[in-house]
Design an enzyme around this catalytic site. Structure first.
Site, mmCIF file in Angstrom:
data_model
loop_
_atom_site.group_PDB
_atom_site.id
_atom_site.type_symbol
_atom_site.label_atom_id
_atom_site.label_comp_id
_atom_site.label_asym_id
_atom_site.label_seq_id
_atom_site.Cartn_x
_atom_site.Cartn_y
_atom_site.Cartn_z
ATOM 1 C CE1 TYR A 26 37.174 -22.662 4.088
ATOM 2 C CE2 TYR A 26 36.170 -24.750 3.461
ATOM 3 C CZ TYR A 26 37.127 -23.776 3.272
ATOM 4 O OH TYR A 26 38.042 -23.912 2.271
ATOM 5 C CG HIS A 62 38.824 -15.780 -2.912
ATOM 6 N ND1 HIS A 62 39.023 -16.801 -2.003
ATOM 7 C CD2 HIS A 62 37.496 -15.606 -2.981
ATOM 8 C CE1 HIS A 62 37.856 -17.205 -1.543
ATOM 9 N NE2 HIS A 62 36.907 -16.498 -2.119
#
Length: 622
Positions: free
Chosen positions: A213, A402
């Protein structure tokens, strides 16, 4: 008068017509995804309300396999294997009960459309109904699908593939994808538009991590007045189609104090080296979410996302997820998103608010649980006050469910007049595939409505308690709701009562701030983490803890702007039980009682056959 065509001309015309028809059909695919990072397996697909059609382009002259897996592994997978031999295409419908050669399905529901190969590639087109009612087939719906793929350089020895294909060796993999998505109708862009690229700066992808990430802070162009984002297009570095998995763009807070060198590359999002003020951008609105296979994102013609003007942010943060399971070396990337925006403002302005579990250690997920359910909700008093200020209902047109690594099933529910329905749902969620889901129909939300967020987690690989938090190894349970018209609401959350949580692990009395246990004597001087992690958790105990929490009170919180204020403020609301509604389940389309309603063609055939038999009997008896 037109001259008649000669036979040679007819043959030429037929060949040209076939080629043109092939090109037209190929251009009809609405989705494309590169399944492997080397770009050898490309999958195209399209769908309607009844079936899905794929076309696989694979760099091999042997067999090609594609499967739908419940979790990324072989067991439980619905698999199709095809090949082209001596100019003839073959296809077999198979399934896997174990990590072994998949067996041939008695019900061959995958249908071969066409197939061909040249000296380097095999191309197979095949289709299947979304729901076959075959227990060996997986239902294809709007959930996240684990797509497994494989190929071999040789065809099966038998034309039928009865002896099974050869072992694929390392030519295999898995990728999460949303196969069934709600398409947004294409609309013409305004006369005046501008573009700005939010992209990475030649990031070096390390070959010692499977997943990376990476975060990049980017300064927006100066705008003397408000503009609306109306479309966003992915900008993917050529050759990296299989490397770029998904990315998010966050709005950072106003007056962010930072210095950006012209050639900076960004930071690992979850490393200590990332500047603290960058981390605050995660608390901002999400401008965009893109995943591989999505393509361009076009907002409906009546809405636009606001950027620019004196009171808006100067910076956004691009968070990119790179997927490099084979850990290939020497990879660099400058991918991202192209924003298309206009000064011609749309009729409605998009707002985004978050609903779900408030971040913090009150959100507890025990280890060793195959399925652990958490839930949170938006207090109707919080939502209602902003709706009343607007003077009209809001309409939800998209959302982003999420959670983090442990999340497996997520849903946002609406409770109205005691009846519970789903707004958005994913029963096969994957953290590595963040996705903006368009609603089939916009959903109006009125004062008095309640939004409930529910998350199920699998923690069988965990040895310790996992708490709620921002980190990737912590957990979340939330939904980012895209709606209009824009209100001043930022988030609407709740969390389990601390006394309820602590009571389950034996705490009888405590002081919340600073935290101190008063009773029983055996737990005095222990910290919150000590008592939560010192409890002897079992799978059964985790289920009991889930029920215990869901049956207790929750503290509710409301974050938004007040009248005349330009800053967000957090307002604790009250304690109340988790709202529940009566669930209306849709009929099972595979049940016998529903067969006539869900299988109209079969019902019509039955009526026709009965009439034919009756007529035949009358003729025979004359």
């Amino acid at each position: 008068m037109a001259k008649p065509c000669k036979s040679s001309h007819l043959l030429t015309f037929a060949i040209v017509f076939a080629i043109l028809a092939r090109l037209v059909n190929a251009s009809g695919f609405t989705h494309h995804e590169t399944l492997d990072e080397a770009g050898k397996y490309n999958l195209f697909w399209k769908f309607d309300e009844e079936k899905i059609e794929f076309e696989a382009h694979v760099q091999t002259t042997g067999w090609v396999g594609l499967g739908l897996s419940p979790n990324g592994g072989m067991p439980g997978s619905d698999i199709v294997i095809g090949w082209v031999k001596d100019g003839k295409a073959h296809l077999t419908d198979r399934y896997a009960d174990a990590k072994a050669q998949p067996a041939v399905d008695e019900s061959q529901d995958w249908e071969l459309v066409s197939g061909n190969e040249n000296g380097t590639h095999t191309v197979l087109r095949f289709s299947r109904k979304l729901m076959t009612c075959d227990t060996k087939d997986r239902v294809i719906n709007k959930d996240t699908m684990r797509v497994i793929w494989a190929w071999h350089d040789e065809d099966p020895e038998e034309d039928s593939g009865g002896d099974g294909p050869g072992y694929h060796s390392s030519n295999r993999g898995v990728r999460s994808s949303i196969l069934i998505t709600q398409a947004v109708p294409e609309t013409s862009l305004p006369d005046t538009t501008y573009t700005f690229d939010v992209i990475m700066n030649n990031v070096s992808i390390p070959n010692y991590w499977h997943t990376l990430y990476w975060c990049m802070l980017i300064k927006l162009p100066a705008m003397d007045r408000k503009h609306h984002i109306v479309k966003m297009e992915p900008v993917i570095t050529p050759g990296n189609e299989g490397l770029v998995h998904h990315f998010l763009v966050y709005k950072c807070r106003r007056n962010l104090t930072t210095t950006l060198p012209d050639d900076h590359e960004g930071h690992n999002c979850f490393s200590p080296g990332m500047p603290m003020e960058w981390g605050e951008c995660f608390e901002g609105d999400i401008i965009a979410a893109w995943v591989t296979g999505t393509g361009a994102i076009t907002y409906p013609e009546h809405v636009g996302y606001p950027i620019g003007g004196d009171d808006d942010t100067e910076y956004v943060m691009l968070q990119m997820h790179y997927d490099n399971p084979q850990m290939l070396p020497g990879l660099y990337d400058s991918s991202g998103l192209r924003l298309i925006y206009t000064p011609e403002l749309r009729e409605n302005e998009i707002g985004i608010f978050e609903v779900g579990m408030r971040l913090g250690k009150e959100h507890v997920i025990p280890p060793g649980a195959d399925s652990f359910t958490s839930a949170a909700f938006c207090d109707p008093q919080c939502l209602g006050q902003y709706l009343e200020e607007l003077g009209q209902p809001i309409k939800i047109f998209a959302d982003i469910l999420h959670s983090h690594l442990l999340g497996v099933q997520l849903s946002l529910k609406l409770i109205r007049d005691g009846v519970e329905t789903d707004i958005s749902r994913d029963d096969n969620y994957d953290y590595n595939l963040q996705y903006m889901r368009q609603m089939g129909e916009e959903i109006a939300i009125y004062p008095g409505d309640t939004l409930v967020m529910e998350c199920s987690y699998r923690s069988t690989d965990q040895d310790n308690v996992v708490y709620g938090g921002l980190g990737a190894l912590e957990e979340m349970c939330m939904d980012f709701v895209f709606y209009y018209p824009k209100s001043k609401l930022r988030s609407c959350d709740s969390q389990p009562s601390s006394s309820r949580t602590l009571g389950f692990v034996g705490v009888e009395d405590y002081i919340p701030d600073p935290f101190q246990i008063l009773a029983p004597p055996s737990l005095v001087n222990k910290s919150y983490e000590d008592v939560m992690e010192g409890f002897q958790w079992t799978g059964e105990g985790a289920q009991q803890f889930s029920s215990h929490i869901l049956d207790g009170n929750f503290s509710t919180f409301c974050l938004g702007m007040g009248n005349g204020s330009a800053d967000y403020y957090l307002k604790p609301m009250r304690e109340m039980p988790l709202p529940r509604g009566a669930r209306v389940h849709p009929p099972d389309p595979c049940s016998r009682t529903a067969s006539s309603a869900y299988r109209p063609r079969l019902a019509a055939l039955h009526v026709w056959a009965t009439a034919f038999l009756m007529l035949s009997c009358q003729v025979l008896h004359k």
